[in-house]
Design a protein around this motif. Structure first.
Motif, PDB file in Angstrom:
ATOM      1  N   ILE A 118      14.080   1.632   6.755  1.00  0.00           N
ATOM      2  CA  ILE A 118      12.730   2.064   7.129  1.00  0.00           C
ATOM      3  C   ILE A 118      11.768   0.879   7.096  1.00  0.00           C
ATOM      4  N   LEU A 119      11.837   0.103   6.037  1.00  0.00           N
ATOM      5  CA  LEU A 119      10.967  -1.067   5.922  1.00  0.00           C
ATOM      6  C   LEU A 119      11.206  -2.040   7.066  1.00  0.00           C
ATOM      7  N   GLN A 120      12.461  -2.294   7.384  1.00  0.00           N
ATOM      8  CA  GLN A 120      12.750  -3.221   8.470  1.00  0.00           C
ATOM      9  C   GLN A 120      12.220  -2.699   9.802  1.00  0.00           C
ATOM     10  N   PHE A 121      12.317  -1.390  10.003  1.00  0.00           N
ATOM     11  CA  PHE A 121      11.814  -0.771  11.235  1.00  0.00           C
ATOM     12  C   PHE A 121      10.315  -1.017  11.392  1.00  0.00           C
ATOM     13  N   PHE A 122       9.546  -0.691  10.344  1.00  0.00           N
ATOM     14  CA  PHE A 122       8.099  -0.884  10.416  1.00  0.00           C
ATOM     15  C   PHE A 122       7.736  -2.373  10.495  1.00  0.00           C
ATOM     16  N   GLU A 123       8.433  -3.197   9.745  1.00  0.00           N
ATOM     17  CA  GLU A 123       8.139  -4.631   9.757  1.00  0.00           C
ATOM     18  C   GLU A 123       8.416  -5.240  11.120  1.00  0.00           C
ATOM     19  N   ILE A 148       4.537   4.536  -2.345  1.00  0.00           N
ATOM     20  CA  ILE A 148       3.557   3.510  -2.705  1.00  0.00           C
ATOM     21  C   ILE A 148       4.217   2.139  -2.754  1.00  0.00           C
ATOM     22  N   SER A 149       5.391   2.050  -3.353  1.00  0.00           N
ATOM     23  CA  SER A 149       6.071   0.753  -3.442  1.00  0.00           C
ATOM     24  C   SER A 149       6.450   0.220  -2.064  1.00  0.00           C
ATOM     25  N   MET A 150       6.773   1.111  -1.138  1.00  0.00           N
ATOM     26  CA  MET A 150       7.075   0.668   0.235  1.00  0.00           C
ATOM     27  C   MET A 150       5.818   0.139   0.915  1.00  0.00           C
ATOM     28  N   PHE A 151       4.701   0.829   0.699  1.00  0.00           N
ATOM     29  CA  PHE A 151       3.451   0.331   1.272  1.00  0.00           C
ATOM     30  C   PHE A 151       3.082  -1.036   0.685  1.00  0.00           C
ATOM     31  N   GLU A 152       3.385  -1.258  -0.565  1.00  0.00           N
ATOM     32  CA  GLU A 152       3.122  -2.574  -1.156  1.00  0.00           C
ATOM     33  C   GLU A 152       3.829  -3.668  -0.377  1.00  0.00           C
ATOM     34  N   THR A 153       5.040  -3.385   0.081  1.00  0.00           N
ATOM     35  CA  THR A 153       5.782  -4.347   0.899  1.00  0.00           C
ATOM     36  C   THR A 153       5.174  -4.470   2.294  1.00  0.00           C
ATOM     37  N   LEU A 154       4.834  -3.341   2.884  1.00  0.00           N
ATOM     38  CA  LEU A 154       4.367  -3.338   4.271  1.00  0.00           C
ATOM     39  C   LEU A 154       2.982  -3.946   4.441  1.00  0.00           C
ATOM     40  N   LEU A 155       2.152  -3.865   3.413  1.00  0.00           N
ATOM     41  CA  LEU A 155       0.773  -4.332   3.564  1.00  0.00           C
ATOM     42  C   LEU A 155       0.634  -5.845   3.549  1.00  0.00           C
ATOM     43  N   LYS A 156       1.738  -6.545   3.468  1.00  0.00           N
ATOM     44  CA  LYS A 156       1.662  -7.997   3.680  1.00  0.00           C
ATOM     45  C   LYS A 156       1.414  -8.311   5.155  1.00  0.00           C
ATOM     46  N   ASP A 158      -0.996  -7.840   8.130  1.00  0.00           N
ATOM     47  CA  ASP A 158      -2.412  -7.499   8.274  1.00  0.00           C
ATOM     48  C   ASP A 158      -2.656  -6.361   9.244  1.00  0.00           C
ATOM     49  N   ASN A 159      -1.774  -6.218  10.243  1.00  0.00           N
ATOM     50  CA  ASN A 159      -2.030  -5.183  11.247  1.00  0.00           C
ATOM     51  C   ASN A 159      -1.531  -3.803  10.833  1.00  0.00           C
ATOM     52  N   ILE A 160      -0.834  -3.684   9.710  1.00  0.00           N
ATOM     53  CA  ILE A 160      -0.565  -2.355   9.158  1.00  0.00           C
ATOM     54  C   ILE A 160      -1.780  -1.977   8.329  1.00  0.00           C
ATOM     55  N   GLN A 161      -2.561  -1.035   8.844  1.00  0.00           N
ATOM     56  CA  GLN A 161      -3.907  -0.819   8.313  1.00  0.00           C
ATOM     57  C   GLN A 161      -4.196   0.594   7.839  1.00  0.00           C
ATOM     58  N   ALA A 162      -3.377   1.564   8.256  1.00  0.00           N
ATOM     59  CA  ALA A 162      -3.728   2.955   7.957  1.00  0.00           C
ATOM     60  C   ALA A 162      -2.473   3.795   7.782  1.00  0.00           C
ATOM     61  N   VAL A 163      -2.676   4.963   7.179  1.00  0.00           N
ATOM     62  CA  VAL A 163      -1.601   5.937   7.036  1.00  0.00           C
ATOM     63  C   VAL A 163      -2.115   7.300   7.476  1.00  0.00           C
ATOM     64  N   LYS A 164      -1.305   7.983   8.259  1.00  0.00           N
ATOM     65  CA  LYS A 164      -1.557   9.396   8.525  1.00  0.00           C
ATOM     66  C   LYS A 164      -0.876  10.152   7.404  1.00  0.00           C
ATOM     67  N   GLU A 165      -1.662  10.657   6.484  1.00  0.00           N
ATOM     68  CA  GLU A 165      -1.169  11.216   5.230  1.00  0.00           C
ATOM     69  C   GLU A 165      -0.835  12.698   5.410  1.00  0.00           C
ATOM     70  N   LEU A 184      -5.813   0.121   2.750  1.00  0.00           N
ATOM     71  CA  LEU A 184      -5.042   1.077   3.537  1.00  0.00           C
ATOM     72  C   LEU A 184      -5.910   2.296   3.788  1.00  0.00           C
ATOM     73  N   LYS A 185      -6.356   2.447   5.014  1.00  0.00           N
ATOM     74  CA  LYS A 185      -7.178   3.590   5.382  1.00  0.00           C
ATOM     75  C   LYS A 185      -6.317   4.852   5.433  1.00  0.00           C
ATOM     76  N   ILE A 186      -6.910   5.971   5.045  1.00  0.00           N
ATOM     77  CA  ILE A 186      -6.181   7.234   4.970  1.00  0.00           C
ATOM     78  C   ILE A 186      -6.785   8.234   5.945  1.00  0.00           C
ATOM     79  N   LEU A 187      -5.945   8.753   6.833  1.00  0.00           N
ATOM     80  CA  LEU A 187      -6.364   9.827   7.727  1.00  0.00           C
ATOM     81  C   LEU A 187      -5.507  11.047   7.431  1.00  0.00           C
ATOM     82  N   CYS A 188      -6.153  12.165   7.107  1.00  0.00           N
ATOM     83  CA  CYS A 188      -5.432  13.399   6.836  1.00  0.00           C
ATOM     84  C   CYS A 188      -4.688  13.851   8.091  1.00  0.00           C
ATOM     85  N   GLY A 189      -3.413  14.224   7.936  1.00  0.00           N
ATOM     86  CA  GLY A 189      -2.630  14.687   9.078  1.00  0.00           C
ATOM     87  C   GLY A 189      -2.277  16.156   9.019  1.00  0.00           C
TER      88      GLY A 189
END
Length: 307
Positions: A118-123, A148-156, A158-165, A184-189
């Motif tokens: 999953i991380l490799q896909f998003f990265e 949360i730990s995955m987001f810690e990796t992904l937020l390195k 800069d263009n990963i900026q938000a989550v549809k929660e 990390l901006k949060i948008l309710c989904g």
């Protein structure tokens, strides 16, 4: 186009004609209603947009037509929902070429990927594009979650900026805010958790019933933002039976039936979906009819619209 991941962003339905072609006039009619209501962005090609039945040519046409219609007034977000990393990278390039302002990216579809996959896909997508990215986190429907730990990796990136929660865990908003602040901006989904999410600090709302009720949806967001919580709650209580139509396997048919009631769409869906029938149709029509009969008068929410 630079923008903030904030406000109401409709997950637009895709309009079809009776002969199963794209109905661009009907789509643009709805789009103009969204713009008039004051939405802050639009999202194309999601589940509500019947993306699994659209060709890439159709999605690109919708993107180009939407960008041409809205100009620079609001961002246009394209969805990437595929099981192939190769296709995801191609779709990201195509979205940019069509003028998309950003991407909403689902995890790999139709394969229960490992955390490393999953991380490799998003990265890979983040590296491929300079468009801002919102990750769609919906472990309930897709059986894959982003921790949360995955987001810690992904937020390195800069263009990963938000989550549809869409975890359905309202406390996850606080968890994300505590860990990442505004990074990390949060948008309710989830439509039925929208008001609760906004009160807990969510930055926006990726909405479904907005397709049929744009003004009511934007009004709730703007009233909360203005501190007029009591008025927002009254409106939300009226809206909730309609919002529950979004958390249903037939959400597309439900919302398109609501669009017919408000004059903002047609009932045509693409096979294998079929229009509602029988007792379920009667049930949904009853909910819509009751809501329409008791439709509240909206306050002047537009004076709070963000510039």
């Amino acid at each position: 186009m630079k923008f903030k991941w904030e406000g109401v962003m409709p997950a637009m339905t895709t309009k079809f004609t009776a002969d199963d072609s794209l109905d661009l006039p009907a789509f643009k009619h709805n789009l103009r209603a969204q713009l008039n209501a004051g939405v802050h962005g639009v999202i194309l090609g999601g589940s509500l947009g019947e993306a699994s039945t659209l060709s890439q040519d159709e999605l690109q046409l919708l993107l180009r037509e939407t960008v041409a219609e809205v100009g620079d007034s609001i961002p246009v977000i394209s969805t990437i929902a595929t099981g192939s990393t190769r296709n995801a990278l191609l779709f990201a390039r195509q979205a940019r070429d069509c003028g998309a302002s950003g991407l909403m990216v689902l995890p790999p579809m139709r394969y229960k990927a490992t955390e490393r996959e999953i991380l490799q896909f998003f990265e890979s997508i983040a590296k491929e594009t300079d468009l801002p990215v919102m990750i769609y986190n919906n472990p309930v429907d897709y059986q894959i979650g982003v921790s949360i730990s995955m987001f810690e990796t992904l937020l390195k990136y800069d263009n990963i900026q938000a989550v549809k929660e869409s975890t359905r865990d309202i406390s996850n908003i606080t968890r994300i805010k505590n860990e990442f602040g505004d990074r990390l901006k949060i948008l309710c989904g989830v439509d039925t958790l929208a008001l609760e999410s906004l009160l807990m600090g969510a930055d926006g709302w990726v909405a479904g019933l907005v397709c049929a009720f744009p003004a009511e949806t934007v009004a709730i967001y703007e009233l909360v933002r203005a501190g007029r919580t009591t008025e927002a709650l009254e409106l939300y209580r009226w809206f909730l039976p309609l919002l529950e139509l979004d958390i249903n396997p037939q959400l597309v048919q439900n919302i398109k039936l609501a669009e017919v009631a408000t004059g903002l769409g047609t009932e045509h869906v693409r096979l294998p979906r079929l229009p509602l029938s029988g007792e379920e149709r009667i049930r949904v029509e009853r909910i819509i009819k009751k809501a329409m009969a008791n439709k509240p008068e909206l306050p002047d929410y537009k004076k709070y619209l963000q510039s």
